[in-house]
Write a protein that holds these residues in place. Structure first.
Motif, PDB file in Angstrom:
ATOM      1  N   SER A   8      14.432 -74.067  14.403  1.00 19.55           N
ATOM      2  CA  SER A   8      13.311 -74.925  13.995  1.00 19.55           C
ATOM      3  C   SER A   8      13.248 -76.124  14.928  1.00 19.55           C
ATOM      4  O   SER A   8      14.288 -76.714  15.255  1.00 19.55           O
ATOM      5  CB  SER A   8      13.507 -75.459  12.575  1.00 19.55           C
ATOM      6  N   GLY A   9      12.054 -76.505  15.317  1.00 19.87           N
ATOM      7  CA  GLY A   9      11.919 -77.706  16.134  1.00 19.87           C
ATOM      8  C   GLY A   9      10.535 -77.847  16.717  1.00 19.87           C
ATOM      9  O   GLY A   9       9.599 -77.162  16.312  1.00 19.87           O
ATOM     10  N   LEU A  10      10.446 -78.788  17.649  1.00 19.14           N
ATOM     11  CA  LEU A  10       9.181 -79.078  18.328  1.00 19.14           C
ATOM     12  C   LEU A  10       9.246 -78.660  19.786  1.00 19.14           C
ATOM     13  O   LEU A  10      10.302 -78.747  20.416  1.00 19.14           O
ATOM     14  CB  LEU A  10       8.890 -80.586  18.294  1.00 19.14           C
TER      15      LEU A  10
ATOM     16  N   VAL B  42       4.879 -76.867  16.556  1.00 22.15           N
ATOM     17  CA  VAL B  42       5.889 -76.985  15.517  1.00 22.15           C
ATOM     18  C   VAL B  42       6.380 -75.573  15.215  1.00 22.15           C
ATOM     19  O   VAL B  42       5.669 -74.774  14.606  1.00 22.15           O
ATOM     20  CB  VAL B  42       5.305 -77.634  14.249  1.00 22.15           C
ATOM     21  N   VAL B  43       7.579 -75.273  15.704  1.00 20.61           N
ATOM     22  CA  VAL B  43       8.143 -73.931  15.547  1.00 20.61           C
ATOM     23  C   VAL B  43       9.094 -73.980  14.360  1.00 20.61           C
ATOM     24  O   VAL B  43      10.155 -74.609  14.424  1.00 20.61           O
ATOM     25  CB  VAL B  43       8.869 -73.487  16.832  1.00 20.61           C
ATOM     26  N   ALA B  44       8.693 -73.345  13.253  1.00 23.74           N
ATOM     27  CA  ALA B  44       9.478 -73.418  12.019  1.00 23.74           C
ATOM     28  C   ALA B  44      10.221 -72.106  11.775  1.00 23.74           C
ATOM     29  O   ALA B  44      10.101 -71.151  12.544  1.00 23.74           O
ATOM     30  CB  ALA B  44       8.561 -73.755  10.856  1.00 23.74           C
ATOM     31  N   HIS B  45      10.969 -72.079  10.670  1.00 23.71           N
ATOM     32  CA  HIS B  45      11.780 -70.901  10.351  1.00 23.71           C
ATOM     33  C   HIS B  45      10.921 -69.737   9.874  1.00 23.71           C
ATOM     34  O   HIS B  45      11.416 -68.624   9.732  1.00 23.71           O
ATOM     35  CB  HIS B  45      12.794 -71.257   9.256  1.00 23.71           C
TER      36      HIS B  45
ATOM     37  N   THR C  17       8.955 -83.343  12.908  1.00 27.63           N
ATOM     38  CA  THR C  17       9.477 -82.019  13.248  1.00 27.63           C
ATOM     39  C   THR C  17       9.068 -81.002  12.187  1.00 27.63           C
ATOM     40  O   THR C  17       8.272 -81.298  11.289  1.00 27.63           O
ATOM     41  CB  THR C  17      11.015 -82.080  13.429  1.00 27.63           C
ATOM     42  N   ALA C  18       9.585 -79.785  12.323  1.00 28.99           N
ATOM     43  CA  ALA C  18       9.270 -78.712  11.378  1.00 28.99           C
ATOM     44  C   ALA C  18       9.754 -79.081   9.981  1.00 28.99           C
ATOM     45  O   ALA C  18      10.701 -79.857   9.814  1.00 28.99           O
ATOM     46  CB  ALA C  18       9.925 -77.411  11.850  1.00 28.99           C
ATOM     47  N   SER C  19       9.101 -78.514   8.977  1.00 26.27           N
ATOM     48  CA  SER C  19       9.541 -78.753   7.591  1.00 26.27           C
ATOM     49  C   SER C  19      10.888 -78.047   7.371  1.00 26.27           C
ATOM     50  O   SER C  19      11.159 -76.987   7.930  1.00 26.27           O
ATOM     51  CB  SER C  19       8.487 -78.254   6.609  1.00 26.27           C
ATOM     52  N   GLU C  20      11.715 -78.674   6.559  1.00 24.05           N
ATOM     53  CA  GLU C  20      13.074 -78.161   6.342  1.00 24.05           C
ATOM     54  C   GLU C  20      13.020 -76.936   5.429  1.00 24.05           C
ATOM     55  O   GLU C  20      12.362 -76.971   4.387  1.00 24.05           O
ATOM     56  CB  GLU C  20      13.937 -79.263   5.714  1.00 24.05           C
ATOM     57  N   PRO C  21      13.687 -75.863   5.794  1.00 19.42           N
ATOM     58  CA  PRO C  21      13.638 -74.650   4.968  1.00 19.42           C
ATOM     59  C   PRO C  21      14.288 -74.888   3.610  1.00 19.42           C
ATOM     60  O   PRO C  21      15.291 -75.596   3.517  1.00 19.42           O
ATOM     61  CB  PRO C  21      14.463 -73.634   5.777  1.00 19.42           C
TER      62      PRO C  21
ATOM     63  N   ASP D  70       5.288 -71.727   7.964  1.00 19.65           N
ATOM     64  CA  ASP D  70       5.619 -73.148   8.125  1.00 19.65           C
ATOM     65  C   ASP D  70       5.414 -73.643   9.545  1.00 19.65           C
ATOM     66  O   ASP D  70       5.521 -74.843   9.801  1.00 19.65           O
ATOM     67  CB  ASP D  70       7.064 -73.388   7.673  1.00 19.65           C
ATOM     68  N   SER D  71       5.162 -72.746  10.463  1.00 18.25           N
ATOM     69  CA  SER D  71       4.902 -73.175  11.834  1.00 18.25           C
ATOM     70  C   SER D  71       3.549 -73.868  11.888  1.00 18.25           C
ATOM     71  O   SER D  71       2.671 -73.618  11.059  1.00 18.25           O
ATOM     72  CB  SER D  71       4.941 -71.966  12.770  1.00 18.25           C
ATOM     73  N   SER D  72       3.388 -74.756  12.846  1.00 22.24           N
ATOM     74  CA  SER D  72       2.204 -75.599  12.853  1.00 22.24           C
ATOM     75  C   SER D  72       2.048 -76.230  14.234  1.00 22.24           C
ATOM     76  O   SER D  72       2.644 -75.770  15.218  1.00 22.24           O
ATOM     77  CB  SER D  72       2.374 -76.685  11.776  1.00 22.24           C
TER      78      SER D  72
END
Lengths: 204, 204
Positions: free
Chosen positions: A172-174, A83-86, A160-164, A90-92
């Protein structure tokens, strides 16, 4: 952000999810306690109804410890996606995991034979029917344990990633993890045709 | 058969093999002891030189336990292939595994920031440079631990099935597990172009 994270990463009491994890994962980590310290060993796991069957050499220390009725815990985890976040925070990862706690029983007699067949068929479904039965010597050299699926905790993160909730131009995405069985490699000393069990694994 | 099995499944003190395992595996199982029973949790693992960095919420029980200096063990396992032999007994898996035992230290200050960057870059190499720095609130909400790579045991099984010392017409060989990152899935709220860190993962 935390609110969304907590919604996405959650425990489930859905037994079907636990079973699906065991359908996907062949290996778990078995843990015990030795001299007040944790003792961990990777272990092949095969679900057999409401229990998990594990096996190994009668000389394997942790298995003997577990066979004595000591408390154990088994952790099985499947990684499904990055999980690639902003932000780094938040990445996971998307994952599914189960922790089963309890005490093992050692299988004996016909139940031990059954457990060994479950293990052989877990490796390649139908394999038991393609190979000779276990010999008495082989059965004697193997410890087969069952851990009941009674006290278990299942967790997963999906989506998907949490919304900023801040301005960002970061992607942001998977990134999904893809897994599959590759082309079988026959041993140099073997001249048999690819058996149905292995063909089943690779879908042909 | 047993002789060959023991040759093929063996421990190694080759540190490069340990490092290669951490290059491949993002997830391990961390274990501690709670009330004389084992306590296990799946954990993202990132090697940072001669230590493994792990992180989680400051509310995570096992991490807090580990941060207190309690003995822990970490198991990391990669499954590489099914070993389909002429008998169930000789069937096996090719794997690589490591068990690291010791006590964790909690990272603080600049070392904690560094640890968080190691984790972000482990998910997608170069990602730290693409996202904003961690905020003070995020750093405060995260526990970052390091486990030294001092007391470790590496084991692997490689090679094809053991050669039968009996008459058999059963197929023998390997079925390799293939893994890779699939096509990235951009989050619906994100309109950024695929960043270099993610392109690096998927090789384009």
């Amino acid at each position: 952000m935390d609110r969304i994270r907590r919604l996405a990463e959650r425990a489930s009491t859905d037994r079907a999810k636990l079973d699906a994890l065991f359908d996907d994962q062949l290996v778990g980590t078995l843990a015990g306690v030795h001299e007040d310290a944790p003792w961990v060993v990777p272990m092949m796991v095969a679900r057999d109804g409401d229990r998990v069957v594990m096996h190994g050499s009668t000389g394997a220390g942790l298995l003997r410890h577990a066979a004595s009725g000591a408390p154990v815990a088994l952790c099985v985890t499947a990684l499904d996606a990055l999980v690639v976040a902003h932000s780094g925070f938040d990445s996971s990862m998307n994952y599914r995991s189960a922790v089963i706690r309890g005490r093992c029983t050692e299988l004996r007699g016909a139940d031990k034979q059954h457990g060994l067949d479950v293990i052989t068929d877990r490796l390649a479904p139908g394999r038991t029917a393609e190979v000779r039965p276990h010999t008495g010597r082989e059965v004697a050299a193997t410890l087969v344990l069952a851990l009941p699926l009674t006290d278990w905790l299942y967790k997963e993160r999906t989506g998907t990633a949490s919304e900023p909730d801040e301005e960002t131009d970061a992607w942001s995405g998977l990134v999904p993890l893809q897994q599959g069985w590759g082309e079988p490699e026959r041993a140099p000393f073997s001249d048999a045709a690819l058996p149905p069990s292995v063909r089943g694994l690779i879908g042909r």
